[in-house]
Design a protein around this motif. Structure first.
Motif, PDB file in Angstrom:
ATOM      1  N   GLU A 115      53.591  35.304  46.852  1.00 29.40           N
ATOM      2  CA  GLU A 115      52.902  35.247  45.580  1.00 29.40           C
ATOM      3  C   GLU A 115      51.462  34.801  45.807  1.00 29.40           C
ATOM      4  OE1 GLU A 115      54.000  36.234  42.731  1.00 29.40           O
ATOM      5  OE2 GLU A 115      56.071  36.636  43.381  1.00 29.40           O
ATOM      6  N   PRO A 116      50.530  35.252  44.955  1.00 28.41           N
ATOM      7  CA  PRO A 116      49.158  34.766  45.070  1.00 28.41           C
ATOM      8  C   PRO A 116      49.105  33.249  45.005  1.00 28.41           C
ATOM      9  CG  PRO A 116      49.264  36.621  43.562  1.00 28.41           C
ATOM     10  CD  PRO A 116      50.678  36.255  43.885  1.00 28.41           C
ATOM     11  N   GLY A 117      48.341  32.654  45.896  1.00 28.23           N
ATOM     12  CA  GLY A 117      48.248  31.205  45.980  1.00 28.23           C
ATOM     13  C   GLY A 117      49.118  30.605  47.063  1.00 28.23           C
ATOM     14  N   ASP A 118      50.117  31.355  47.571  1.00 27.72           N
ATOM     15  CA  ASP A 118      50.913  30.857  48.692  1.00 27.72           C
ATOM     16  C   ASP A 118      50.023  30.660  49.913  1.00 27.72           C
ATOM     17  OD1 ASP A 118      53.162  30.887  47.174  1.00 27.72           O
ATOM     18  OD2 ASP A 118      53.971  32.766  47.993  1.00 27.72           O
ATOM     19  N   ARG A 119      50.466  29.748  50.770  1.00 26.80           N
ATOM     20  CA  ARG A 119      49.726  29.494  52.009  1.00 26.80           C
ATOM     21  C   ARG A 119      50.561  29.935  53.199  1.00 26.80           C
ATOM     22  NH1 ARG A 119      47.685  23.467  52.119  1.00 26.80           N
ATOM     23  NH2 ARG A 119      49.894  23.085  51.568  1.00 26.80           N
ATOM     24  N   VAL A 120      49.924  30.676  54.113  1.00 22.72           N
ATOM     25  CA  VAL A 120      50.598  31.166  55.313  1.00 22.72           C
ATOM     26  C   VAL A 120      49.837  30.674  56.537  1.00 22.72           C
ATOM     27  CG1 VAL A 120      51.612  33.200  54.228  1.00 22.72           C
ATOM     28  CG2 VAL A 120      49.307  33.333  55.155  1.00 22.72           C
ATOM     29  N   VAL A 121      50.557  30.486  57.628  1.00 25.21           N
ATOM     30  CA  VAL A 121      49.972  29.962  58.858  1.00 25.21           C
ATOM     31  C   VAL A 121      49.132  31.041  59.517  1.00 25.21           C
ATOM     32  CG1 VAL A 121      50.461  28.997  61.132  1.00 25.21           C
ATOM     33  CG2 VAL A 121      51.887  28.362  59.157  1.00 25.21           C
ATOM     34  N   THR A 122      47.919  30.693  59.907  1.00 20.63           N
ATOM     35  CA  THR A 122      47.018  31.638  60.572  1.00 20.63           C
ATOM     36  C   THR A 122      46.738  31.267  62.023  1.00 20.63           C
ATOM     37  OG1 THR A 122      45.097  30.402  59.731  1.00 20.63           O
ATOM     38  CG2 THR A 122      45.884  32.267  58.423  1.00 20.63           C
ATOM     39  N   ASP A 123      46.870  29.987  62.387  1.00 19.62           N
ATOM     40  CA  ASP A 123      46.662  29.545  63.770  1.00 19.62           C
ATOM     41  C   ASP A 123      47.810  28.622  64.162  1.00 19.62           C
ATOM     42  OD1 ASP A 123      44.191  30.638  64.852  1.00 19.62           O
ATOM     43  OD2 ASP A 123      43.224  29.568  63.218  1.00 19.62           O
ATOM     44  N   GLY A 124      48.243  28.735  65.424  1.00 18.88           N
ATOM     45  CA  GLY A 124      49.345  27.928  65.918  1.00 18.88           C
ATOM     46  C   GLY A 124      50.695  28.593  65.750  1.00 18.88           C
ATOM     47  N   LEU A 125      50.731  29.923  65.560  1.00 18.42           N
ATOM     48  CA  LEU A 125      51.990  30.629  65.319  1.00 18.42           C
ATOM     49  C   LEU A 125      52.945  30.549  66.505  1.00 18.42           C
ATOM     50  CD1 LEU A 125      50.473  33.828  63.695  1.00 18.42           C
ATOM     51  CD2 LEU A 125      51.704  32.047  62.507  1.00 18.42           C
ATOM     52  N   ASP A 126      52.403  30.535  67.729  1.00 16.19           N
ATOM     53  CA  ASP A 126      53.256  30.588  68.918  1.00 16.19           C
ATOM     54  C   ASP A 126      54.071  29.311  69.114  1.00 16.19           C
ATOM     55  OD1 ASP A 126      50.850  29.276  69.302  1.00 16.19           O
ATOM     56  OD2 ASP A 126      50.825  29.646  71.459  1.00 16.19           O
ATOM     57  N   ARG A 127      53.750  28.217  68.395  1.00 18.17           N
ATOM     58  CA  ARG A 127      54.482  26.957  68.562  1.00 18.17           C
ATOM     59  C   ARG A 127      55.503  26.710  67.451  1.00 18.17           C
ATOM     60  NH1 ARG A 127      49.156  25.347  69.252  1.00 18.17           N
ATOM     61  NH2 ARG A 127      49.203  24.260  67.243  1.00 18.17           N
ATOM     62  N   LEU A 128      55.674  27.714  66.562  1.00 24.18           N
ATOM     63  CA  LEU A 128      56.516  27.494  65.394  1.00 24.18           C
ATOM     64  C   LEU A 128      57.868  28.183  65.511  1.00 24.18           C
ATOM     65  CD1 LEU A 128      53.896  27.949  62.518  1.00 24.18           C
ATOM     66  CD2 LEU A 128      54.596  25.848  63.682  1.00 24.18           C
ATOM     67  N   ARG A 129      58.808  27.680  64.723  1.00 23.22           N
ATOM     68  CA  ARG A 129      60.113  28.311  64.549  1.00 23.22           C
ATOM     69  C   ARG A 129      60.535  28.061  63.104  1.00 23.22           C
ATOM     70  NH1 ARG A 129      60.849  23.411  66.817  1.00 23.22           N
ATOM     71  NH2 ARG A 129      62.499  22.064  65.945  1.00 23.22           N
ATOM     72  N   GLU A 130      61.612  28.662  62.685  1.00 22.69           N
ATOM     73  CA  GLU A 130      62.092  28.504  61.320  1.00 22.69           C
ATOM     74  C   GLU A 130      62.379  27.031  61.016  1.00 22.69           C
ATOM     75  OE1 GLU A 130      63.225  29.429  57.501  1.00 22.69           O
ATOM     76  OE2 GLU A 130      62.305  30.736  58.993  1.00 22.69           O
ATOM     77  N   GLY A 131      61.781  26.540  59.936  1.00 23.38           N
ATOM     78  CA  GLY A 131      61.995  25.179  59.496  1.00 23.38           C
ATOM     79  C   GLY A 131      61.156  24.140  60.203  1.00 23.38           C
ATOM     80  N   ALA A 132      60.258  24.547  61.087  1.00 30.17           N
ATOM     81  CA  ALA A 132      59.439  23.577  61.811  1.00 30.17           C
ATOM     82  C   ALA A 132      58.521  22.829  60.849  1.00 30.17           C
ATOM     83  CB  ALA A 132      58.614  24.277  62.881  1.00 30.17           C
ATOM     84  N   ARG A 133      58.287  21.538  61.168  1.00 30.50           N
ATOM     85  CA  ARG A 133      57.373  20.730  60.364  1.00 30.50           C
ATOM     86  C   ARG A 133      55.959  20.900  60.914  1.00 30.50           C
ATOM     87  NH1 ARG A 133      57.969  17.101  56.643  1.00 30.50           N
ATOM     88  NH2 ARG A 133      60.230  17.148  56.955  1.00 30.50           N
ATOM     89  N   VAL A 134      54.999  21.040  60.028  1.00 30.28           N
ATOM     90  CA  VAL A 134      53.628  21.306  60.449  1.00 30.28           C
ATOM     91  C   VAL A 134      52.682  20.335  59.771  1.00 30.28           C
ATOM     92  CG1 VAL A 134      54.080  23.757  60.852  1.00 30.28           C
ATOM     93  CG2 VAL A 134      53.255  23.005  58.616  1.00 30.28           C
ATOM     94  N   SER A 135      51.500  20.227  60.396  1.00 31.79           N
ATOM     95  CA  SER A 135      50.402  19.446  59.842  1.00 31.79           C
ATOM     96  C   SER A 135      49.190  20.353  59.750  1.00 31.79           C
ATOM     97  CB  SER A 135      50.104  18.242  60.733  1.00 31.79           C
ATOM     98  OG  SER A 135      48.946  17.554  60.286  1.00 31.79           O
ATOM     99  N   VAL A 136      48.629  20.524  58.580  1.00 36.17           N
ATOM    100  CA  VAL A 136      47.535  21.460  58.347  1.00 36.17           C
ATOM    101  C   VAL A 136      46.212  20.813  58.746  1.00 36.17           C
ATOM    102  CG1 VAL A 136      46.315  22.841  56.644  1.00 36.17           C
ATOM    103  CG2 VAL A 136      48.797  22.555  56.474  1.00 36.17           C
ATOM    104  N   ILE A 137      45.535  21.455  59.665  1.00 40.56           N
ATOM    105  CA  ILE A 137      44.199  21.014  60.087  1.00 40.56           C
ATOM    106  C   ILE A 137      43.291  22.228  60.108  1.00 40.56           C
ATOM    107  CG2 ILE A 137      45.091  19.096  61.454  1.00 40.56           C
ATOM    108  CD1 ILE A 137      44.720  20.753  63.929  1.00 40.56           C
ATOM    109  N   ALA A 138      41.998  21.992  60.383  1.00 40.96           N
ATOM    110  CA  ALA A 138      41.026  23.082  60.412  1.00 40.96           C
ATOM    111  C   ALA A 138      41.320  24.019  61.571  1.00 40.96           C
ATOM    112  CB  ALA A 138      39.606  22.528  60.530  1.00 40.96           C
ATOM    113  N   ALA A 139      40.919  25.284  61.421  1.00 39.75           N
ATOM    114  CA  ALA A 139      41.224  26.296  62.425  1.00 39.75           C
ATOM    115  C   ALA A 139      40.619  25.957  63.779  1.00 39.75           C
ATOM    116  CB  ALA A 139      40.726  27.663  61.952  1.00 39.75           C
ATOM    117  N   ASP A 140      39.386  25.425  63.817  1.00 41.80           N
ATOM    118  CA  ASP A 140      38.770  25.108  65.106  1.00 41.80           C
ATOM    119  C   ASP A 140      39.495  23.968  65.800  1.00 41.80           C
ATOM    120  OD1 ASP A 140      38.012  23.318  63.188  1.00 41.80           O
ATOM    121  OD2 ASP A 140      36.005  23.008  64.003  1.00 41.80           O
ATOM    122  N   LYS A 141      40.113  23.058  65.040  1.00 44.21           N
ATOM    123  CA  LYS A 141      40.869  21.973  65.651  1.00 44.21           C
ATOM    124  C   LYS A 141      42.123  22.497  66.340  1.00 44.21           C
ATOM    125  CE  LYS A 141      38.073  18.782  64.204  1.00 44.21           C
ATOM    126  NZ  LYS A 141      37.204  18.049  65.167  1.00 44.21           N
TER     127      LYS A 141
END
Length: 438
Positions: free
Chosen positions: A344-370
């Motif tokens: 849906e419009p407004g949803d957020r999707v991961v753009t960087d760090g995809l290779d370290r993720l799996r279903e249900g993984a907990r994430v911390s949102v930081i700037a792309a350059d970080k």
């Protein structure tokens, strides 16, 4: 006893460090030994926006007109009034040929014309007198007819003389070489003092008309019907030109025409687009990457292109975890991709760090350059020799420039020097260098 006590303390500290590192490593990898650790990622927003349907191609720039400026009369090149690469307008003076002989020829033709004009006037006066005498029956009619024929002869001579004057004047004007069209000058092909002729193949200079300028490129025949239909409807079809690396936008223009036949060898048809080239950034025969807009999808659901991996995206949930969403990928426009799926419009999707993720993984949102800095740090640490990780940065940089044998010898020497400086039984300072040597 003091030495044994120091060694025991060092062993305890090392054991504590090992347990701590294993706990952190277990948290990062999800293995027992550490609690769940949030992975650093950056996110992008799902948006609705208009998406262009683009056809990419390669092409080259084609000047509207190209001409070689040649001398129209032979003579010595006396003056040059242009600078190579200048923009000129039609009729602008470019060069001057020695005009003395052509000026003399004009004066000679003018003198002949004046003489014959005087003879004509005299003959016309005689004819007028003869006609008056004939009215009084004082002169024979044959003499009047003869005089009338003489007047006509002089009239023809004067007409021919006038043509000679006009031709001589034209030849004199040709000694001033002017630009036949507006455009950009090329490199000069003749120097001062050269004798130039109309038959010179290279001429004096060339001019290409590049304002406006056209781009020639080929489009697949699958798009010919849509393109031809939009051209017939007089609808604008925007075209973008990009440089060789497709990093810099060079110009925007409009499609002008399609060729009248499809190339059976390549399955493409040639197309031409026009560009005003107001800033003069486009040159004839320049290579360009072309993007032709053949359609527009209004208010399509889009995600950042970097968020898609194998037709999946990681959707960020409210509880700080991610879940996969399968998508049907559409067209790409810049850094956005149109998609269809459970977003849906407004949803957020991961753009960087995809290779370290799996279903249900907990994430911390930081700037792309970080995220990129974290990835680079992990990569650098994994690439270093195990022992070298404990060395100072300046020493690691120096070792990186050495060959393996040279590095080993240097570290052995360093270990020996450190061992010589330590009191007996205290060789711990040399341990990092020794392990690095291995």
């Amino acid at each position: 006893m003091a030495i044994l006590l120091v060694l025991a303390l060092l062993a305890a500290a090392g054991g504590w460090w090992y347990v701590k590192s294993q706990a952190v490593r277990g948290a990062a990898t999800g293995r027992p030994g550490g609690g769940p650790l949030a992975q650093p990622v950056s996110v992008g927003e799902v948006q609705r926006r208009d998406m262009r349907v683009l056809v990419s191609s390669i092409g080259s720039m084609n000047a509207r007109a190209t001409t070689v400026v040649r001398a129209r009369v032979a003579g010595e090149l006396q003056k040059i009034f242009f600078k190579e690469g200048d923009e000129v307008h039609a009729g602008q003076l470019l060069a001057q040929i020695d005009a003395r002989s052509y000026r003399a020829a004009l004066q000679q033709a003018q003198g002949t014309l004046q003489r014959d004009q005087a003879l004509l006037r005299n003959a016309q006066l005689d004819l007028q007198r003869y006609q008056e005498l004939q009215a009084q029956n004082s002169i024979a009619g044959q003499q009047v007819d003869t005089q009338a024929a003489l007047v006509q002869q002089y009239q023809g001579t004067v007409t021919a003389d006038q043509a000679q004057v006009d031709a001589a004047r034209l030849q004199l004007e040709y000694t001033r070489i002017t630009a036949p069209i507006a455009g950009r000058l090329g490199l000069r092909q003749a120097d001062l003092g050269n004798v130039v002729n109309p038959s010179d193949a290279n001429g004096i200079v060339s001019i290409t008309q590049v304002r406006p300028i056209d781009a020639l490129f080929a489009v697949p025949e699958a798009h010919v019907d849509a393109i031809a239909r939009r051209l017939a409807e007089k609808r604008d079809m925007p075209v973008e030109l990009w440089d060789r690396e497709q990093r810099n936008l060079l110009a925007r223009g409009r499609l002008n025409a399609l060729d009248n036949a499809i190339d059976a060898t390549t399955g493409t048809v040639k197309a031409k687009a026009a560009f005003d080239n107001a800033q003069g950034r486009l040159f004839a025969n320049q290579f360009v990457n072309v993007k032709l807009q053949v359609d527009l999808i209004e208010q399509a659901l889009t995600v950042p292109a970097s968020a898609i991996q194998n037709n999946y995206v990681y959707l960020l949930k409210d509880d700080g975890t991610v879940t996969q969403r399968r998508l049907v990928v559409g067209v790409t426009d810049g850094d956005r991709v149109s998609v269809r799926g459970e977003l849906e419009p407004g949803d957020r999707v991961v753009t960087d760090g995809l290779d370290r993720l799996r279903e249900g993984a907990r994430v911390s949102v930081i700037a792309a350059d970080k995220v990129q800095q974290v990835d680079q740090a992990v990569s650098d640490a994994a690439a270093r020799p195990r022992g070298a990780r404990n060395l100072p940065p300046e020493l690691r940089a120096k070792l990186a420039t050495m060959a393996p044998e040279e590095r080993r010898a240097y570290l052995e020497k360093l270990r020996a020097e450190r061992a010589a400086k330590q009191p007996a039984g205290q060789g711990g300072a040399a341990a990092p260098a020794a392990s690095a040597a291995r």
